[in-house]
Design a protein around this motif. Structure first.
Motif, PDB file in Angstrom:
ATOM      1  N   SER A 154       4.862 -15.446  -9.780  1.00 50.79           N
ATOM      2  CA  SER A 154       5.937 -14.635 -10.375  1.00 50.79           C
ATOM      3  C   SER A 154       5.418 -13.245 -10.717  1.00 50.79           C
ATOM      4  CB  SER A 154       6.489 -15.318 -11.624  1.00 50.79           C
ATOM      5  OG  SER A 154       5.468 -15.495 -12.597  1.00 50.79           O
ATOM      6  N   TYR A 155       4.152 -13.173 -11.150  1.00 49.09           N
ATOM      7  CA  TYR A 155       3.547 -11.875 -11.450  1.00 49.09           C
ATOM      8  C   TYR A 155       3.415 -11.046 -10.171  1.00 49.09           C
ATOM      9  CZ  TYR A 155       0.144  -8.474 -13.198  1.00 49.09           C
ATOM     10  OH  TYR A 155      -0.495  -7.306 -13.546  1.00 49.09           O
ATOM     11  N   ALA A 156       3.013 -11.726  -9.080  1.00 47.30           N
ATOM     12  CA  ALA A 156       2.879 -11.031  -7.790  1.00 47.30           C
ATOM     13  C   ALA A 156       4.239 -10.546  -7.297  1.00 47.30           C
ATOM     14  CB  ALA A 156       2.239 -11.962  -6.760  1.00 47.30           C
ATOM     15  N   ASP A 157       5.263 -11.404  -7.419  1.00 44.83           N
ATOM     16  CA  ASP A 157       6.613 -11.016  -6.994  1.00 44.83           C
ATOM     17  C   ASP A 157       7.104  -9.803  -7.774  1.00 44.83           C
ATOM     18  OD1 ASP A 157       6.835 -12.992  -5.095  1.00 44.83           O
ATOM     19  OD2 ASP A 157       7.727 -14.446  -6.465  1.00 44.83           O
ATOM     20  N   SER A 158       6.850  -9.805  -9.067  1.00 45.15           N
ATOM     21  CA  SER A 158       7.263  -8.680  -9.910  1.00 45.15           C
ATOM     22  C   SER A 158       6.572  -7.393  -9.478  1.00 45.15           C
ATOM     23  CB  SER A 158       6.939  -8.988 -11.373  1.00 45.15           C
ATOM     24  OG  SER A 158       7.229  -7.866 -12.199  1.00 45.15           O
ATOM     25  N   PHE A 159       5.274  -7.492  -9.174  1.00 42.62           N
ATOM     26  CA  PHE A 159       4.519  -6.319  -8.731  1.00 42.62           C
ATOM     27  C   PHE A 159       5.082  -5.767  -7.426  1.00 42.62           C
ATOM     28  CE2 PHE A 159       1.184  -4.797  -5.837  1.00 42.62           C
ATOM     29  CZ  PHE A 159       0.748  -3.676  -6.532  1.00 42.62           C
ATOM     30  N   LEU A 160       5.406  -6.659  -6.498  1.00 42.78           N
ATOM     31  CA  LEU A 160       5.887  -6.231  -5.184  1.00 42.78           C
ATOM     32  C   LEU A 160       7.265  -5.578  -5.253  1.00 42.78           C
ATOM     33  CD1 LEU A 160       4.682  -9.293  -3.095  1.00 42.78           C
ATOM     34  CD2 LEU A 160       3.807  -6.968  -2.947  1.00 42.78           C
ATOM     35  N   LYS A 161       8.050  -5.909  -6.276  1.00 41.36           N
ATOM     36  CA  LYS A 161       9.391  -5.340  -6.414  1.00 41.36           C
ATOM     37  C   LYS A 161       9.398  -3.986  -7.128  1.00 41.36           C
ATOM     38  CE  LYS A 161      11.692  -9.845  -6.447  1.00 41.36           C
ATOM     39  NZ  LYS A 161      12.351 -10.863  -7.292  1.00 41.36           N
ATOM     40  N   GLN A 162       8.274  -3.637  -7.737  1.00 44.70           N
ATOM     41  CA  GLN A 162       8.205  -2.379  -8.492  1.00 44.70           C
ATOM     42  C   GLN A 162       8.435  -1.177  -7.580  1.00 44.70           C
ATOM     43  OE1 GLN A 162       4.528  -2.242 -10.718  1.00 44.70           O
ATOM     44  NE2 GLN A 162       4.944  -4.171 -11.739  1.00 44.70           N
ATOM     45  N   GLU A 163       8.931  -0.084  -8.200  1.00 47.05           N
ATOM     46  CA  GLU A 163       9.182   1.175  -7.491  1.00 47.05           C
ATOM     47  C   GLU A 163      10.076   0.958  -6.266  1.00 47.05           C
ATOM     48  OE1 GLU A 163       5.953   4.081  -7.234  1.00 47.05           O
ATOM     49  OE2 GLU A 163       4.629   2.554  -8.079  1.00 47.05           O
ATOM     50  N   ASN A 164      11.146   0.183  -6.498  1.00 45.38           N
ATOM     51  CA  ASN A 164      12.128  -0.076  -5.439  1.00 45.38           C
ATOM     52  C   ASN A 164      11.503  -0.682  -4.179  1.00 45.38           C
ATOM     53  OD1 ASN A 164      14.374   0.943  -6.909  1.00 45.38           O
ATOM     54  ND2 ASN A 164      13.731   3.029  -6.403  1.00 45.38           N
ATOM     55  N   GLY A 165      10.520  -1.549  -4.396  1.00 43.23           N
ATOM     56  CA  GLY A 165       9.905  -2.237  -3.267  1.00 43.23           C
ATOM     57  C   GLY A 165       8.809  -1.457  -2.570  1.00 43.23           C
ATOM     58  N   LYS A 166       8.391  -0.345  -3.166  1.00 45.80           N
ATOM     59  CA  LYS A 166       7.355   0.481  -2.539  1.00 45.80           C
ATOM     60  C   LYS A 166       6.056  -0.296  -2.367  1.00 45.80           C
ATOM     61  CE  LYS A 166       4.910   4.886  -3.126  1.00 45.80           C
ATOM     62  NZ  LYS A 166       4.730   6.074  -4.009  1.00 45.80           N
ATOM     63  N   ASN A 167       5.705  -1.106  -3.370  1.00 49.32           N
ATOM     64  CA  ASN A 167       4.471  -1.893  -3.281  1.00 49.32           C
ATOM     65  C   ASN A 167       4.558  -2.929  -2.153  1.00 49.32           C
ATOM     66  OD1 ASN A 167       3.387  -0.523  -5.454  1.00 49.32           O
ATOM     67  ND2 ASN A 167       4.106  -2.009  -6.959  1.00 49.32           N
ATOM     68  N   TYR A 168       5.741  -3.494  -1.961  1.00 50.26           N
ATOM     69  CA  TYR A 168       5.943  -4.478  -0.890  1.00 50.26           C
ATOM     70  C   TYR A 168       5.725  -3.819   0.467  1.00 50.26           C
ATOM     71  CZ  TYR A 168       8.092  -8.357   1.687  1.00 50.26           C
ATOM     72  OH  TYR A 168       8.316  -9.406   2.545  1.00 50.26           O
ATOM     73  N   VAL A 169       6.330  -2.655   0.642  1.00 51.92           N
ATOM     74  CA  VAL A 169       6.194  -1.924   1.909  1.00 51.92           C
ATOM     75  C   VAL A 169       4.737  -1.557   2.158  1.00 51.92           C
ATOM     76  CG1 VAL A 169       6.824   0.186   3.148  1.00 51.92           C
ATOM     77  CG2 VAL A 169       8.560  -1.054   1.845  1.00 51.92           C
ATOM     78  N   SER A 170       4.054  -1.138   1.089  1.00 53.66           N
ATOM     79  CA  SER A 170       2.648  -0.742   1.216  1.00 53.66           C
ATOM     80  C   SER A 170       1.787  -1.915   1.692  1.00 53.66           C
ATOM     81  CB  SER A 170       2.138  -0.226  -0.137  1.00 53.66           C
ATOM     82  OG  SER A 170       0.771   0.094  -0.067  1.00 53.66           O
ATOM     83  N   GLU A 171       2.004  -3.100   1.110  1.00 54.59           N
ATOM     84  CA  GLU A 171       1.240  -4.276   1.530  1.00 54.59           C
ATOM     85  C   GLU A 171       1.602  -4.679   2.957  1.00 54.59           C
ATOM     86  OE1 GLU A 171      -1.215  -5.523  -0.006  1.00 54.59           O
ATOM     87  OE2 GLU A 171      -0.977  -4.340  -1.820  1.00 54.59           O
ATOM     88  N   TYR A 172       2.883  -4.588   3.286  1.00 58.05           N
ATOM     89  CA  TYR A 172       3.330  -4.904   4.645  1.00 58.05           C
ATOM     90  C   TYR A 172       2.616  -4.010   5.664  1.00 58.05           C
ATOM     91  CZ  TYR A 172       6.386  -5.036   8.752  1.00 58.05           C
ATOM     92  OH  TYR A 172       6.863  -5.128  10.047  1.00 58.05           O
ATOM     93  N   GLU A 173       2.620  -2.703   5.402  1.00 50.71           N
ATOM     94  CA  GLU A 173       2.001  -1.756   6.328  1.00 50.71           C
ATOM     95  C   GLU A 173       0.499  -2.007   6.448  1.00 50.71           C
ATOM     96  OE1 GLU A 173       3.355   0.311   8.265  1.00 50.71           O
ATOM     97  OE2 GLU A 173       5.416   0.397   7.539  1.00 50.71           O
ATOM     98  N   ALA A 174      -0.148  -2.344   5.338  1.00 45.72           N
ATOM     99  CA  ALA A 174      -1.596  -2.582   5.363  1.00 45.72           C
ATOM    100  C   ALA A 174      -1.936  -3.803   6.221  1.00 45.72           C
ATOM    101  CB  ALA A 174      -2.117  -2.778   3.942  1.00 45.72           C
ATOM    102  N   ILE A 175      -1.170  -4.879   6.052  1.00 44.31           N
ATOM    103  CA  ILE A 175      -1.424  -6.091   6.842  1.00 44.31           C
ATOM    104  C   ILE A 175      -1.143  -5.842   8.317  1.00 44.31           C
ATOM    105  CG2 ILE A 175      -0.699  -8.484   7.231  1.00 44.31           C
ATOM    106  CD1 ILE A 175      -0.060  -8.635   4.219  1.00 44.31           C
ATOM    107  N   LEU A 176      -0.040  -5.138   8.598  1.00 49.99           N
ATOM    108  CA  LEU A 176       0.304  -4.851   9.992  1.00 49.99           C
ATOM    109  C   LEU A 176      -0.775  -3.993  10.651  1.00 49.99           C
ATOM    110  CD1 LEU A 176       2.480  -5.310  12.128  1.00 49.99           C
ATOM    111  CD2 LEU A 176       3.543  -3.163  11.410  1.00 49.99           C
ATOM    112  N   ALA A 177      -1.291  -3.007   9.913  1.00 47.15           N
ATOM    113  CA  ALA A 177      -2.353  -2.147  10.452  1.00 47.15           C
ATOM    114  C   ALA A 177      -3.593  -2.968  10.793  1.00 47.15           C
ATOM    115  CB  ALA A 177      -2.699  -1.057   9.444  1.00 47.15           C
ATOM    116  N   GLU A 178      -3.923  -3.931   9.932  1.00 45.57           N
ATOM    117  CA  GLU A 178      -5.076  -4.793  10.196  1.00 45.57           C
ATOM    118  C   GLU A 178      -4.861  -5.632  11.458  1.00 45.57           C
ATOM    119  OE1 GLU A 178      -5.530  -7.055   6.647  1.00 45.57           O
ATOM    120  OE2 GLU A 178      -6.240  -5.346   5.454  1.00 45.57           O
TER     121      GLU A 178
END
Length: 442
Positions: A391-415
């Protein structure tokens, strides 16, 4: 409505023309005007009783312009998707002399930058060198010295000795500036050491920077904060305005120190400690080496894959898309970097498309959990506790209108992209020393 595209495949540009007749927009505009009469507040009329003709006269042009803009946006987007047109950036509207007071039919035009098709190199066609660091005695000694400085007892004696550090401000002799804060290690001086011994807070040492460190740009860079290039160019006399002397008494290499450095009972002897230090250094350099390898793959692909770019359009789009931040002059100055970034983006997208790479929500959440556990220094947290942190991770990923989620998505895709590309290039390992590695990748 009529939409046509005039392509210039040689220049990789297109001119999209949208022709609107009154029949295309009138029903929607009339509907909006009627809706507006229900909300319009005009002095002398009750709400909802304002005549349509008055509303049309007062607000009709604005409503017309707004509805046509919406219609244009949808029409252009639909045309591009339906015809599978690969664009660079977004369509750029061509200025036009539209008169909403008198015109009934309108022509609107948009400039398009077209992305070309291209081929990636065949598997094994590219060769990339990876620098494998061999940990030598000098690197091990430097690390132990850092450990001693970090965990030792620091005092500030009145006068400096050969093994001390001089803390103060360094600047070019005669320069009208405060200088930069440095911690000069006297034991690293390879020239005249005596000029740094017996110094006190308030003293000023004037010395030839290059001579003091035998023209070793790396050594100068390490303590001064200058880049390697700046350090190499730092010739002539410099002034060190000493503020204080730092002296560190090395800690005893015992269980207390072992626990402080690696955690309770991770190692229990000097031999195990040395092995753990070496293992940690090696892991850090391996990680840096992998990063440098990835950069090498990107550089190779960008420089060898034949990708034509609509240069004139790209420059115009950069200015328009960054209005107020980028000028045509700035774009020209840094254009090579912008083009390199564009080409890499195209290559990356092609790899994703060709290989069908995807990133699942579970991967994003797990990556975030790993980061959280790392912050708490609990990489091997039990499954039950890990699940409770979701739940803490989900909350973090939703912060800043989902900016953190997009950032993690892009990082994994780049890898995943780089992992895929590693299978297509021939990687040759080349052993280097730690110093050689730092010189090559600084």
């Amino acid at each position: 409505m009529n939409i046509t595209l005039d392509r210039n495949d040689e220049q990789l540009t297109g001119l999209l023309t949208v022709q609107l007749t009154e029949a295309d927009y009138a029903p929607t505009v009339d509907k909006q005007i009627k809706e507006y009469t229900k909300r319009a507040q005009v002095k002398g009329f009750r709400p909802g009783m304002v005549p349509v003709g008055m509303v049309k006269k007062m607000y009709g042009k604005g409503i017309l312009g707004e509805e046509i803009n919406k219609m244009l946006g949808k029409a252009v987007d639909s045309y591009i998707k339906e015809n599978n047109i690969k664009l660079l950036g977004e369509p750029l509207p061509v200025p036009s002399n539209v008169n909403f007071d008198t015109d009934k039919d309108f022509d609107f035009q948009f400039e398009l930058g077209l992305l070309p098709d291209f081929l990636l190199p065949a598997d094994g066609a590219l060769q990339v060198e990876r620098h494998r660091v061999t940990i030598d005695a000098e690197t091990l000694a430097q690390t132990n010295e850092q450990i001693a400085r970090q965990y030792g007892t620091t005092t500030n004696p009145d006068e400096s000795e050969a093994g001390d550090y001089l803390f103060g401000k360094l600047k070019k002799a005669g320069e009208e500036s405060e200088g930069r804060t440095v911690l000069l290690p006297i034991n690293k001086v390879t020239g005249d050491v005596a000029q740094f011994v017996g110094k006190k807070g308030g003293d000023v040492v004037t010395f030839d920077l290059q001579a003091a460190f035998s023209n070793d740009a790396a050594s100068i860079s390490n303590f001064s904060g200058l880049s390697k290039e700046e350090a190499a160019a730092a010739t002539g006399d410099y002034e060190l305005h000493v503020e204080k002397v730092n002296r560190t008494a090395a800690p005893e290499f015992n269980q207390e120190l072992f626990d402080k450095v690696f955690g309770p009972e991770a190692v229990s002897s000097q031999e195990e400690f040395d092995a753990k230090v070496r293992e940690t250094i090696q892991a850090n350099y391996d990680r840096e080496s992998d990063g440098a390898l990835n950069n090498g793959i990107v550089e190779q692909l960008v420089s060898t894959v034949d990708i034509k770019v609509p240069t004139a359009f790209f420059k115009k789009w950069l200015v328009r898309a960054n209005e107020g931040k980028l000028t045509p002059e700035k774009v020209e100055e840094h254009y090579a970097d912008y083009e390199k970034e564009l080409k890499w983006s195209m290559i990356r997208n092609k790899v994703v498309e060709d290989a069908g790479l995807k990133v699942s929500n579970e991967e994003i959440v797990n990556r975030t959990l790993d980061k959280i556990m790392g912050q708490f220094n609990m990489p091997n947290m039990p499954d039950e506790m890990r699940e409770s942190m979701r739940s803490y991770a989900d909350s973090f990923l939703k912060q800043e209108n989902g900016k953190n989620y997009v950032s993690e998505y892009e990082a994994i895709l780049a890898e995943k992209v780089l992992e895929n590309l590693r299978g297509k290039v021939v990687v040759t390992d080349k052993p280097v020393t730690a110093e050689e590695f730092r010189t090559l990748h600084s």
